[in-house]
Design a protein around this motif. Sequence first.
Motif, PDB file in Angstrom:
ATOM      1  N   LEU A   1       0.796  -1.217   0.000  1.00  0.00           N
ATOM      2  CA  LEU A   1       0.000   0.000   0.000  1.00  0.00           C
ATOM      3  C   LEU A   1       0.833   1.274   0.000  1.00  0.00           C
ATOM      4  CD1 LEU A   1      -2.799  -1.188   2.452  1.00  0.00           C
ATOM      5  CD2 LEU A   1      -2.832  -1.138  -0.037  1.00  0.00           C
TER       6      LEU A   1
ATOM      7  N   TYR B   1      -3.416  -0.894  -9.429  1.00  0.00           N
ATOM      8  CA  TYR B   1      -4.008   0.209  -8.669  1.00  0.00           C
ATOM      9  C   TYR B   1      -4.986   0.974  -9.557  1.00  0.00           C
ATOM     10  CZ  TYR B   1      -4.607   4.723  -6.478  1.00  0.00           C
ATOM     11  OH  TYR B   1      -5.164   5.863  -5.954  1.00  0.00           O
TER      12      TYR B   1
ATOM     13  N   TYR C   1      -8.147   3.433  -3.341  1.00  0.00           N
ATOM     14  CA  TYR C   1      -8.397   4.186  -2.120  1.00  0.00           C
ATOM     15  C   TYR C   1      -9.651   5.029  -2.275  1.00  0.00           C
ATOM     16  CZ  TYR C   1      -3.507   3.198  -0.897  1.00  0.00           C
ATOM     17  OH  TYR C   1      -2.329   2.584  -0.592  1.00  0.00           O
TER      18      TYR C   1
ATOM     19  N   TRP D   1      -6.340  10.105   2.748  1.00  0.00           N
ATOM     20  CA  TRP D   1      -5.185   9.244   3.009  1.00  0.00           C
ATOM     21  C   TRP D   1      -3.890  10.034   2.860  1.00  0.00           C
ATOM     22  CZ3 TRP D   1      -5.198   4.177   4.543  1.00  0.00           C
ATOM     23  CH2 TRP D   1      -6.381   3.435   4.370  1.00  0.00           C
TER      24      TRP D   1
ATOM     25  N   LEU E   1     -10.978   1.624   1.537  1.00  0.00           N
ATOM     26  CA  LEU E   1     -10.140   0.896   0.594  1.00  0.00           C
ATOM     27  C   LEU E   1     -10.960  -0.239   0.003  1.00  0.00           C
ATOM     28  CD1 LEU E   1      -6.427   0.031   1.252  1.00  0.00           C
ATOM     29  CD2 LEU E   1      -7.857  -1.492  -0.060  1.00  0.00           C
TER      30      LEU E   1
END
Length: 552
Positions: free
Chosen positions: A429, A439, A465, A469, A484
Motif C-alpha cells: 500500500l 491500482y 483508495y 489518506w 479501501l
Amino acid sequence: MAVLLGIGFLAGVITAISPCILPVLPILLAGGASGRKPFRIIAGLILSFVVFTLFATWILGKLGLPDDLLRNVAIALLFVVAATLLVPQLGILLERPFARLTRFRAGGGGFVLGASLGLVFVPCAGPVLATISVVAATNHVGLRAILLTIAYAAGAAGPMLLIAIGGRQIAGRVRAQGARVRFASGVVIALVALAITFNLDSRFQTALPGYTQALQSHVEGTATAQRELQKLNDRKSIFQQSTTTAATPVADEAAGASDLPVLVKSAPAIIAGGQWFNTKPLTLASLRGHVVLLDFWTYSCINCLRTLPHLESWYSAYHKDGFVIIGVHSPEFAFEHVAANVKAAIKRLGITYPVVQDNNFATWNAYSNEYWPADYLIDRQGRIRAHSSGEGGYAEMEMNIQQLLGVSTKAAPVPDLTPTEPTTPESYLGYLRLDPTRYVGASVAEDTLRDYPTTPTVPLDSLAYSGNWRIGAQTALAGTDAGLMLHFEGHDVYLVLGGSGRVRVRIAGKPSTTIAVDAYKLYTLESSSSYEDAVLRLTFTPGVKAYAFTFG
C-alpha cells in the motif's frame, strides 16, 4: 477437542499425498505385493510413529542410548525384511524363534515392516506436527497430545493403506509369478533402505515442488487451527504480548529511515540447546549493530530445505554489509538431536552461516514459534522488524533486509519452488511498492494528505483508495472517511496494520467483522473454507496505518 482432532486428521491426510510419502510409497507397494497384510503394515506404522514421536527422546534418555538408535534399528529392520524376501530360507530361519510365541510369521505378517516405516517416515513439517514435536521435546505429553498424534497418524494411514492394498491386488493378479514378485519386492525395499541410509530420499523430495503446501496452509494455517494448537501448548504468541510490542514504527538510526513496524521491542535471547556450528557461541547482545535473521529449521523438514538456497544467497550477498543469519535447529525427531547428524547435514547441504542446536526448544518457546521454517528479522538495535512462516515471501524478506542494512544491491536470484494456486498476489500500500498495474483510481500524492474519490468498481486483483489518506513510502495512513476497496480471489485475506483504531470489513456487500487495531502485526480479515472471488471493502478510523495485503 473434536475440532483439534479433525484438524490433526486432515493434516495427516495431506501429508500422505505430499512429496513426503514418496520414499515410503515403494515399500508400501512392495510390502503388499510380497504377501504382507496391509492392515498389519499400517497398524505397525501408526503404533511406532505415535509412540516414538511422543516418547522416543524420553525413552532413549532414560536408557542412556544414542538419539539416532531407533532410526538406525528401523533401517536395519528394512534390510532384514528385504533379505527374507530375496532369500526365502533366511526368512524361515528367522521365524523359528517366534514359532512358539505366535501363530503369525515374524516379518511376514507386515507388522515389523510397518513399525520400521513408522521410524523412518519423515512427514512434511506443519503447525500440527510442530506442536506435537514441541510437546514431546518438553516432556509435556498429555491426553490431548496423544489423541492429536493418533488422529494425525490415522489421517496419514488412510491413503497409505490404499497403496498397500493396491500392491497386494497387483500381486494377486500375477499369482503365478509369486517368486519373482517377492524377489522384486525385496530389491525395492533394499534399495529404498539404502537411499534412506545415505539421505538420498530427502534430496529426491526437495527436487519436487511442495504441491500440497497451499492445501496444508488452508487446514493448519487457519486462525481456528492456530487457536486450537496454542491451547495445546498453553502459550501466547510473542506478537500478542503487549509488554513487548511497540506502539509506533521508529527510525533505524544506524542505517537511515526504515518504515518497517517494530513488532517486538527486544528480541528474546538465543538459548543454546546443544552445539554451535560454523562459529563460536553467539548472543544477540554481541550482535548489536548487525541485522540478524533467525531461521527456525530442522534438517529433515522438506519445507525448510527448499528455503536454504534463498538463505545462502542472502548471506553471501549481504554478510559484508553486517548481515548475519543464525539457523536455529529445533529437531522434529529424536535422531535430529544428535550433533554429529546435524553437523553432517550442514556439510551435506552446504550451509555456511552459523547454526545452533535448540534440542530442548528453549529458543523456539521464547519466540512462541509454531512452524518450520520460520524467520525473524532483527534490526541493529535488537528489535524484531519482520516475520514470516513457511515457504515463500522471499522477495519481500530480501527487501526488508536491504532496508534495514541501507543497501540497494541484490542477492543472486534463486528459483522460488513455493507451491501456488490462483490467489491474489501480495499487495503493498505504500507508493514504493504499490503495483501501478493493479491500482485503480486517482493518482497517488506521495507523502501528502489528500482526498481520493470513490471508485465504482475494481478489476480482479486490483485495489483503490477512497476518502482521506496520506500515502507514504511503505504505509498508507488513514485520515477522515478513509476507505479501501480490493477485488481478491482466494480463501484468506490478511493485512499488516499498525497504529490504533478500527477497521470495518465488508465482503461481497455484506458486513463481515470489525478489527480492533492495537499493535503492529498481521491481522486476519477473512478466513474461509471455500474459495472466494469477491470485493473487499474496508473502512478505517483516522490514525490507522496499513502496510500490505497477503492472501491464502
